[in-house]
Design an enzyme around this catalytic site. Structure first.
Site, PDB file in Angstrom:
ATOM      1  N   ASP A  22      -6.757 -28.264  27.967  1.00 25.30           N
ATOM      2  CA  ASP A  22      -7.026 -28.695  26.590  1.00 25.30           C
ATOM      3  C   ASP A  22      -7.195 -27.480  25.689  1.00 25.30           C
ATOM      4  O   ASP A  22      -8.118 -26.692  25.884  1.00 25.30           O
ATOM      5  CB  ASP A  22      -8.309 -29.542  26.607  1.00 25.30           C
ATOM      6  CG  ASP A  22      -8.796 -29.877  25.203  1.00 25.30           C
ATOM      7  OD1 ASP A  22      -7.965 -29.955  24.283  1.00 25.30           O
ATOM      8  OD2 ASP A  22     -10.015 -30.067  25.055  1.00 25.30           O
ATOM      9  N   ASP A  26     -10.738 -31.200  22.097  1.00 26.32           N
ATOM     10  CA  ASP A  26     -11.257 -32.570  21.994  1.00 26.32           C
ATOM     11  C   ASP A  26     -11.569 -33.171  23.370  1.00 26.32           C
ATOM     12  O   ASP A  26     -11.875 -34.362  23.476  1.00 26.32           O
ATOM     13  CB  ASP A  26     -10.267 -33.465  21.235  1.00 26.32           C
ATOM     14  CG  ASP A  26      -8.900 -33.518  21.914  1.00 26.32           C
ATOM     15  OD1 ASP A  26      -8.736 -32.889  22.987  1.00 26.32           O
ATOM     16  OD2 ASP A  26      -7.990 -34.182  21.384  1.00 26.32           O
ATOM     17  N   ASP A  30      -3.564 -31.281  26.422  1.00 25.41           N
ATOM     18  CA  ASP A  30      -2.514 -31.413  25.403  1.00 25.41           C
ATOM     19  C   ASP A  30      -1.318 -30.523  25.738  1.00 25.41           C
ATOM     20  O   ASP A  30      -1.357 -29.749  26.709  1.00 25.41           O
ATOM     21  CB  ASP A  30      -3.079 -31.097  24.004  1.00 25.41           C
ATOM     22  CG  ASP A  30      -3.994 -29.876  24.003  1.00 25.41           C
ATOM     23  OD1 ASP A  30      -3.643 -28.899  24.699  1.00 25.41           O
ATOM     24  OD2 ASP A  30      -5.049 -29.908  23.344  1.00 25.41           O
ATOM     25  N   ASP A 191       9.478 -44.741  34.671  1.00 21.03           N
ATOM     26  CA  ASP A 191       8.304 -45.529  35.042  1.00 21.03           C
ATOM     27  C   ASP A 191       8.718 -46.940  35.489  1.00 21.03           C
ATOM     28  O   ASP A 191       9.576 -47.566  34.852  1.00 21.03           O
ATOM     29  CB  ASP A 191       7.381 -45.617  33.823  1.00 21.03           C
ATOM     30  CG  ASP A 191       6.032 -46.234  34.148  1.00 21.03           C
ATOM     31  OD1 ASP A 191       5.306 -45.657  34.964  1.00 21.03           O
ATOM     32  OD2 ASP A 191       5.710 -47.297  33.575  1.00 21.03           O
ATOM     33  N   GLU A 244      10.675 -44.147  39.568  1.00 13.05           N
ATOM     34  CA  GLU A 244       9.467 -44.576  40.280  1.00 13.05           C
ATOM     35  C   GLU A 244       9.797 -45.929  40.910  1.00 13.05           C
ATOM     36  O   GLU A 244       9.790 -46.951  40.231  1.00 13.05           O
ATOM     37  CB  GLU A 244       8.283 -44.719  39.317  1.00 13.05           C
ATOM     38  CG  GLU A 244       7.000 -45.045  40.076  1.00 13.05           C
ATOM     39  CD  GLU A 244       5.955 -45.810  39.276  1.00 13.05           C
ATOM     40  OE1 GLU A 244       4.792 -45.815  39.677  1.00 13.05           O
ATOM     41  OE2 GLU A 244       6.301 -46.447  38.265  1.00 13.05           O
TER      42      GLU A 244
HETATM   43  C1  NOJ Z   1       3.284 -46.378  36.834  1.00 14.38           C
HETATM   44  C2  NOJ Z   1       2.486 -45.259  36.272  1.00 14.38           C
HETATM   45  O1  NOJ Z   1       2.556 -44.149  37.109  1.00 14.38           O
HETATM   46  C3  NOJ Z   1       1.091 -45.791  36.106  1.00 14.38           C
HETATM   47  O2  NOJ Z   1       0.169 -44.779  35.805  1.00 14.38           O
HETATM   48  C4  NOJ Z   1       1.128 -46.874  35.048  1.00 14.38           C
HETATM   49  O3  NOJ Z   1      -0.158 -47.461  34.943  1.00 14.38           O
HETATM   50  C5  NOJ Z   1       2.132 -47.965  35.409  1.00 14.38           C
HETATM   51  N1  NOJ Z   1       3.371 -47.431  35.884  1.00 14.38           N
HETATM   52  C6  NOJ Z   1       2.424 -48.838  34.226  1.00 14.38           C
HETATM   53  O4  NOJ Z   1       3.179 -48.138  33.273  1.00 14.38           O
END
Ligand code: NOJ
Length: 501
Positions: A22, A26, A30, A191, A244
Site C-alpha cells: 500500500d 489507506d 494498490d 474468472d 480458472e
Molecule cells: C473466483 C475468484 O478467485 C474468487 O475470489 C471470487 O470470489 C469468485 N471467482 C467469484 O468471482
C-alpha cells in the site's frame, strides 16, 4: 532462437492487489504498491505477475464484483498508474496478466442498474421463478426484486450472472479484452471460466463441479474462448489466457486448452490432493496425459495456504513448512507453468485469528460465521519492521496481521539463507538455469513406499512423502534440496533435485 512461448514454462506470481503493498496509506494495497515492489519480484525470479481485479467496484467480493471493466478503482490508483506499472514491469522483464470477470458483473454495473429499472434484463439471468440452485458463497442463488422477478447470482447477490446467450455480452467482453490488450497486458486470467453458460431451462441440480452439471462446463462456453483466442492471436507477442476451471476431470480441463481456445487452465487437482505420493502421482499422470501445456498451483487467494494445509493432521509442527518447500520443488520440476501466490515465498501460514468484526469475505457472512472464508489467506504481506503493519503501508492494513510475524517479513528473511524466501529464490534460480534444457516429458523411477521419484531428461526430482527416510536414486550431483540431506538419504517431508550427469 527459442520458439517456446513464454507462458509455456513460466513462473507466474499472483498478486492479490488489496494485500500486496500500500503506497497511498489507506490500508489497502494498490497498483503503486505493486510498482514499488517490482525489484523484490525481480529478485525472486518470476516471469510474470497476475493482478487480481483492480477495476471500479463496490468491493462486495474484493473486486470480483466489477462495476466498470475499463477503469481502475480509486482505491487502487488510476489508469495512468496502471500504464506506469505495465511500463515498469516490462522494463524489468516481467509480464502482466489481468483478471477478467465474465460470469457476473457488480450489481452497481450500469447494465444491472438499467435492468433494475426495467430495461435490458436480457443481459442477465432474470426469471419469474427460481430453481433450487445454491450460491457458491452459501444461501440461494436467486434474489427476488420488488416487482416479483428473480435474478441469478452464482456468487453474492451483488454479483448478478450475465446471460451469455445474448450477443451484446459477447461484444462487450471482446471490447474489454481489446481495451487491456491495447494497454499492453500480456494476458488474462479468466474468472470462473467454466461458468458463463447454464443449461437451457435451468433444471434443478445437485451441487458440485461435475462435468454433467447444468451450471458448470456447459459445451457452449468453448465457443466464447474460440472467439477470445482470435482476439489474442491478432495482437503481436505471445498474449495468453489462463482459465480458472474447477472441474473433477482432467479430460474436461483439457477441453479448455484445445489449440484454438485458452492457452492454459489452472490445474487445481494438486492443490486438492493430500500430502501423499500416490495422490500426487495420480495428479501428475492424469494431467500430463490430458494436457500439453499444464499448470501447477499450490495456493491462491481462495484456499487455505498450503503451509497450513500440509501441516493439518500431522503431529510434527514443522511438517507444514517442510512439505510446502518440498512441494515447490516437485511443482517446479514438472513440465509446464507454475503459479505462485503472494506470501507463499515467505512461508506465510493461514491466519485463523481474525476477529469477526474484521472479517470481510462474503462467505463468512452468508454462512452466518460458520465458514471462516478466505480472509485468512488474504492478510496483507509483512515487508519489514517488528510490528504490524510491517511496512505493508504507512496506514495500517485492511485485515489485521498477526503480531508475531516479525520473523516472517521479507526483510528479515532476505538475509537468512535458511529462510523460506531464500529457498524460493534459490529454487526459482535453479529452475531458470535449467530452462530450455529439459524435455516436456517425465519418467517414473522406482522408489520406496510413499516416495515420488521422477526424471525429466538429466534431472531427477525425488520427494519423500512418507514417514521414514528413503534412499536417493543414483546421481552425480545434488542441485538443490528443500531441507538437509543425510548423505544419500532423503528425510521425510523433503525433496531434492539431482543431476544424473
Ligand atoms: C473466483 C475468484 O478467485 C474468487 O475470489 C471470487 O470470489 C469468485 N471467482 C467469484 O468471482
Amino acid at each position: 532462437m527459442d520458439q517456446t512461448p513464454w507462458w509455456h514454462e513460466a513462473v507466474v506470481y499472483e498478486i492479490y492487489v488489496r494485500s500486496f503493498a500500500d503506497v497511498s496509506g489507506d490500508g489497502v494495497g494498490d497498483l503503486a504498491g505493486v510498482r514499488s515492489r517490482l525489484p523484490y519480484l525481480t529478485e525472486l525470479g518470476v516471469d510474470a505477475i497476475w493482478l487480481t481485479p483492480f477495476y471500479r467496484s463496490p468491493m462486495a467480493d474484493g473486486g470480483y464484483d466489477v462495476a466498470d471493466y475499463r477503469d481502475v478503482d480509486p482505491l487502487f490508483g488510476d489508469l495512468a498508474e496502471f500504464d506506469a506499472l505495465v511500463s515498469a514491469a516490462h522494463a524489468a522483464g516481467i509480464r502482466i496478466m489481468v483478471d477478467i470477470v465474465p460470469n457476473h458483473s457488480s450489481s452497481a454495473h450500469p447494465w444491472f442498474q438499467e435492468a433494475l429499472a426495467g430495461t435490458g434484463r436480457e443481459r442477465y439471468m432474470f426469471r419469474d421463478r427460481p430453481n433450487n440452485w445454491l450460491s457458491v458463497f452459501g444461501g440461494p442463488a436467486w434474489t427476488k426484486l420488488p416487482d416479483g422477478e428473480w435474478y441469478l447470482h452464482l456468487f453474492a447477490p451483488e454479483q448478478p450472472d450475465f446471460n451469455w446467450h445474448n450477443r451484446e455480452v459477447h461484444e462487450e467482453f471482446l471490447d474489454i479484452l481489446r481495451f487491456w490488450l491495447d494497454r499492453g497486458v500480456d494476458g488474462f486470467r479468466i474468472d470462473v471460466a467454466m461458468g458463463l453458460y447454464k443449461a437451457d431451462g435451468l433444471p434443478d441440480t445437485d451441487p458440485g463441479f461435475g462435468a454433467a452439471s447444468p451450471i458448470w462446463s456447459r459445451p457452449e462456453v468453448h465457443e466464447v474462448y474460440r472467439e477470445w483466442r482470435k482476439v489474442l492471436d491478432s495482437y503481436p507477442g505471445d498474449r495468453a489466457a489462463v482459465g480458472e476451471v474447477w472441474t473433477d476431470s482432467a479430460e474436461d480441463l483439457a477441453r479448455y486448452v484445445r489449440p484454438d481456445e485458452l492457452h492454459q487452465s489452472f490445474n487445481f487437482a494438486w492443490l486438492e490432493a493430500p500430502w501423499s505420493a500416490t495422490a500426487f502421482r495420480k495428479v501428475i499422470d492424469d494431467t500430463l496425459a490430458a494436457v500439453s501445456a499444464p499448470t501447477w498451483v499450490l495456493s491462491n487467494h481462495d484456499v487455505v495456504r498450503h503451509v497450513t494445509r500440509y501441516g493439518e493432521g500431522s503431529l510434527n509442527p514443522a511438517a507444514g513448512p517442510a512439505r510446502a518447500r518440498a512441494a515447490l520443488l516437485a511443482m517446479l520440476a514438472l513440465p509446464g507453468s507454475a503459479y505462485l501466490y503472494q506470501g507463499e515465498e515467505l512461508g506465510l501460514p493461514e491466519v485463523t485469528e481474525i476477529p469477526p468484526e474484521a472479517r470481510q469475505d462474503p462467505i463468512f457472512f452468508r454462512s452466518n460465521g460458520e465458514i471462516p472464508g478466505r480472509d485468512g489467506c488474504r492478510v496483507p504481506l509483512p515487508w519489514s519492521g517488528t510490528a504490524p503493519p510491517f511496512d505493508f503501508g504507512p496506514g495500517g492494513s485492511w485485515l489485521p496481521q498477526p503480531a508475531d510475524w516479525t520473523d516472517l517479513t521479507a526483510e528479515h528473511q532476505a538475509t537468512d539463507p535458511a529462510s523460506a524466501l531464500s529457498f524460493y529464490r534459490r529454487a526459482l534460480a535453479t529452475r531458470m538455469a535449467l530452462r530450455g534444457t529439459l524435455p516436456d516429458t517425465i519418467g517414473w523411477l522406482p522408489g520406496q513406499p510413499d516416495t515420488l521419484y521422477f526424471t525429466r531428461g538429466d534431472l531427477i526430482c525425488a520427494v519423500n512423502c512418507g514417514e521414514h527416510p528413503a534412499t536417493l536414486p543414483p546421481h552425480h550431483q545434488v542441485l538443490i534440496s528443500s531441507g538437509p540431506l543425510d548423505g544419500d538419504t532423503l528425510p521425510p517431508d523433503t525433496a531434492a533435485w539431482l543431476l544424473t550427469r
